[in-house]
Design a protein around this motif. Structure first.
Motif, PDB file in Angstrom:
ATOM      1  N   ARG A 199       0.842  -1.190   0.000  1.00 46.70           N
ATOM      2  CA  ARG A 199       0.000   0.000   0.000  1.00 46.70           C
ATOM      3  C   ARG A 199       0.883   1.248   0.000  1.00 46.70           C
ATOM      4  O   ARG A 199       2.063   1.190   0.364  1.00 46.70           O
ATOM      5  N   PRO A 200       0.330   2.405  -0.381  1.00 42.05           N
ATOM      6  CA  PRO A 200       1.121   3.642  -0.308  1.00 42.05           C
ATOM      7  C   PRO A 200       1.480   3.962   1.144  1.00 42.05           C
ATOM      8  O   PRO A 200       0.670   3.772   2.042  1.00 42.05           O
ATOM      9  N   GLN A 201       2.713   4.408   1.367  1.00 43.55           N
ATOM     10  CA  GLN A 201       3.202   4.659   2.729  1.00 43.55           C
ATOM     11  C   GLN A 201       3.687   6.097   2.934  1.00 43.55           C
ATOM     12  O   GLN A 201       4.392   6.385   3.904  1.00 43.55           O
ATOM     13  N   GLY A 202       3.309   6.982   2.040  1.00 40.15           N
ATOM     14  CA  GLY A 202       3.689   8.381   2.203  1.00 40.15           C
ATOM     15  C   GLY A 202       2.766   9.074   3.196  1.00 40.15           C
ATOM     16  O   GLY A 202       1.635   9.414   2.853  1.00 40.15           O
ATOM     17  N   VAL A 203       3.221   9.283   4.399  1.00 42.12           N
ATOM     18  CA  VAL A 203       2.374   9.840   5.440  1.00 42.12           C
ATOM     19  C   VAL A 203       3.147  10.918   6.208  1.00 42.12           C
ATOM     20  O   VAL A 203       4.367  10.814   6.400  1.00 42.12           O
ATOM     21  N   THR A 204       2.417  11.956   6.624  1.00 40.83           N
ATOM     22  CA  THR A 204       2.999  13.023   7.421  1.00 40.83           C
ATOM     23  C   THR A 204       2.147  13.231   8.675  1.00 40.83           C
ATOM     24  O   THR A 204       0.919  13.343   8.577  1.00 40.83           O
ATOM     25  N   PHE A 205       2.765  13.260   9.829  1.00 35.02           N
ATOM     26  CA  PHE A 205       2.069  13.543  11.083  1.00 35.02           C
ATOM     27  C   PHE A 205       2.498  14.926  11.575  1.00 35.02           C
ATOM     28  O   PHE A 205       3.681  15.299  11.475  1.00 35.02           O
ATOM     29  N   ALA A 206       1.546  15.697  12.084  1.00 34.88           N
ATOM     30  CA  ALA A 206       1.883  17.025  12.611  1.00 34.88           C
ATOM     31  C   ALA A 206       1.022  17.317  13.825  1.00 34.88           C
ATOM     32  O   ALA A 206      -0.134  16.877  13.904  1.00 34.88           O
ATOM     33  N   SER A 207       1.566  18.041  14.760  1.00 34.64           N
ATOM     34  CA  SER A 207       0.829  18.419  15.963  1.00 34.64           C
ATOM     35  C   SER A 207      -0.274  19.409  15.626  1.00 34.64           C
ATOM     36  O   SER A 207      -0.084  20.333  14.822  1.00 34.64           O
ATOM     37  N   GLY A 208      -1.439  19.213  16.230  1.00 37.50           N
ATOM     38  CA  GLY A 208      -2.549  20.122  15.986  1.00 37.50           C
ATOM     39  C   GLY A 208      -2.302  21.512  16.526  1.00 37.50           C
ATOM     40  O   GLY A 208      -2.948  22.478  16.111  1.00 37.50           O
ATOM     41  N   SER A 209      -1.348  21.649  17.466  1.00 34.78           N
ATOM     42  CA  SER A 209      -1.050  22.956  18.050  1.00 34.78           C
ATOM     43  C   SER A 209       0.121  23.643  17.360  1.00 34.78           C
ATOM     44  O   SER A 209       0.641  24.640  17.852  1.00 34.78           O
ATOM     45  N   SER A 210       0.530  23.088  16.248  1.00 34.31           N
ATOM     46  CA  SER A 210       1.667  23.668  15.543  1.00 34.31           C
ATOM     47  C   SER A 210       1.365  25.092  15.105  1.00 34.31           C
ATOM     48  O   SER A 210       0.274  25.395  14.604  1.00 34.31           O
ATOM     49  N   ALA A 211       2.335  25.983  15.316  1.00 34.67           N
ATOM     50  CA  ALA A 211       2.147  27.381  14.913  1.00 34.67           C
ATOM     51  C   ALA A 211       2.131  27.522  13.402  1.00 34.67           C
ATOM     52  O   ALA A 211       1.580  28.481  12.867  1.00 34.67           O
ATOM     53  N   ASN A 212       2.749  26.568  12.736  1.00 33.57           N
ATOM     54  CA  ASN A 212       2.828  26.621  11.271  1.00 33.57           C
ATOM     55  C   ASN A 212       1.832  25.640  10.672  1.00 33.57           C
ATOM     56  O   ASN A 212       2.109  24.445  10.584  1.00 33.57           O
TER      57      ASN A 212
END
Length: 431
Positions: A68-81
């Motif tokens: 399966r495709p494995q391109g994933v990005t995780f980011a914090s919901g409180s990120s300023a950016n």
């Protein structure tokens, strides 16, 4: 020239007293009716549809997703950016599986005398032909079923062999004994190989013939030039299936157990294209052990109905204590249906149906997600080919009679081996 013309003479030129073509009578009575009949022996064929699509040259092709495709990005919901950077894609892997079908041709003969009795009316024709056509059809289906289960493997391992009256009496081992196979093959021609690799043929001069079958004692009697060479640990296959079974399509047993190249895909590199093995039954097969085997496929993503083909002996053992089966269902809060031809209950994947199969060996079982199987090929069993005006009924060039044939071209194919489990090590109390 006369022999050449005679060999091309087909039944269509023969007519009844009222001018009706016997080829036409054959077509009206059998084509499209008998071709689709499937008996209880053919459980795999009944459950797995035939598919003649996706042919590329001599092969049949099916695209399968191996990763399966494995391109994933995780980011914090409180990120300023909020416009955070992505990690990039890791593409899925899709390759084409290639399946080579196996052609199977069945033949039988009808003498002139028998034919003469069939040429008056359609009723007389039916009386003569029904038995012949039914036998030819049943054996064609039996050969397909055997190939579907055991293609490129073997039908049984020799436990012991002795010579009696210039014939070889062979006892098949308990683990590889499938009582339903051998009555189907009485009179059949077979090859014998040194071991299960099918690399070295023992019957080097010619074939052997199955002349009798003793089900109660797991014994078959073989006759032929090389009969005395058959010994312990040899294996038996249908005649002409070739070294390593090359003329026989891969069956369920071979497909699930293959490590390496399967349908042109290297499953040592792509593990999702490799089956499961549950070898540690070490006794009677129970529902609990089937659950353990089912969990192997479930852990790899299977959440569909599974069908478990078992031998007659395993089926008997599983039905010895119906009360115990019901207690199992009650203790697991799962439904249980003790039918006359199958047992259905619920495992980690969902529904599991246990089905007795006459051709399954006593020491093993096949736990299958049949929704990921098909029978691919150019033709299911037929007595004629599209575009040809006559059926497969030929006048024999050197004998007083006619030959009747049927033909099929197919192979079993699984596009999700990870959902299939080979169960072994079964030791049955009833055998």
């Amino acid at each position: 020239a006369s022999q050449s013309n005679e060999s091309r003479c087909v039944m269509a030129v023969v007519t009844t007293e009222n001018g009706t073509s016997v080829d036409g009578l054959f077509k009206n009575r059998y084509i499209g009716r008998v071709e689709q009949v499937l008996s209880q022996d053919n459980e795999f064929q009944k459950r797995v549809p035939f598919d003649s699509s996706n042919k590329i040259g001599r092969y049949y092709m099916k695209a399968v997703q191996l990763r399966r495709p494995q391109g994933v990005t995780f980011a914090s919901g409180s990120s300023a950016n909020d416009a955070f950077a992505l990690n990039g894609s890791v593409a899925s892997t899709i390759l084409d599986a290639y399946i080579d079908a196996s052609s199977i041709v069945m033949q039988d003969r009808i003498g002139y005398t028998t034919m003469a009795r069939a040429m008056s009316t359609e009723q007389a024709f039916a009386e003569v032909f029904d038995v012949t056509v039914e036998g030819l059809q049943m054996q064609a289906r039996a050969n397909i079923e055997l190939m579907s289960l055991y293609g490129q493997t073997d039908l049984g391992t020799v436990e012991s062999a002795s010579t009696v009256s210039s014939k070889r009496q062979v006892v098949i081992s308990k683990a590889t004994w499938a009582a339903g196979i051998w009555p189907q093959l009485e009179g059949a021609l077979v090859d014998v190989y040194a071991d299960s690799t099918l690399a070295s043929k023992v019957t080097a001069t010619t074939y052997l013939q199955v002349v009798s079958v003793d089900i109660a004692n797991r014994t078959i009697t073989l006759d032929g030039t090389d009969y005395a060479s058959v010994t312990t640990n040899n294996v038996i296959v249908p005649y002409g299936t070739g070294t390593a079974g090359a003329s026989w399509a891969k069956g369920v047993s071979k497909i699930i157990q293959t490590s390496g190249t399967l349908f042109g895909i290297d499953n040592s590199a792509y593990g999702n294209f490799k089956g499961n093995s549950y070898p540690s039954v070490n006794g009677v097969l129970t529902l609990g052990k089937i659950n353990s085997a089912a969990s192997l496929a479930w852990n790899r993503g299977t959440a569909r109905k599974l069908t478990c083909f078992v031998s007659a002996w395993t089926w008997t053992d599983m039905n010895v204590d119906a009360a115990a089966l019901r207690r199992y269902a009650e203790s697991t809060k799962a439904g249980l249906d003790l039918g006359t031809t199958s047992i259905t209950y619920y495992g980690p994947n969902g529904e599991i149906e246990i089905v007795p199969h006459r051709f399954v060996k006593a020491g093993e079982a096949f736990l299958l997600d049949l929704s990921s199987w098909s029978r691919v090929g150019s033709m299911d069993v037929t007595y004629s080919l599209p575009g040809l005006p006559e059926n497969f009924i030929l006048q024999l060039p050197s004998n007083a009679g006619f030959e009747l044939r049927n033909f099929s071209d197919q192979a079993p194919f699984c596009w999700n081996p990870s959902a299939q489990t080979y169960i072994s090590g079964i030791v049955n109390n009833s055998l």
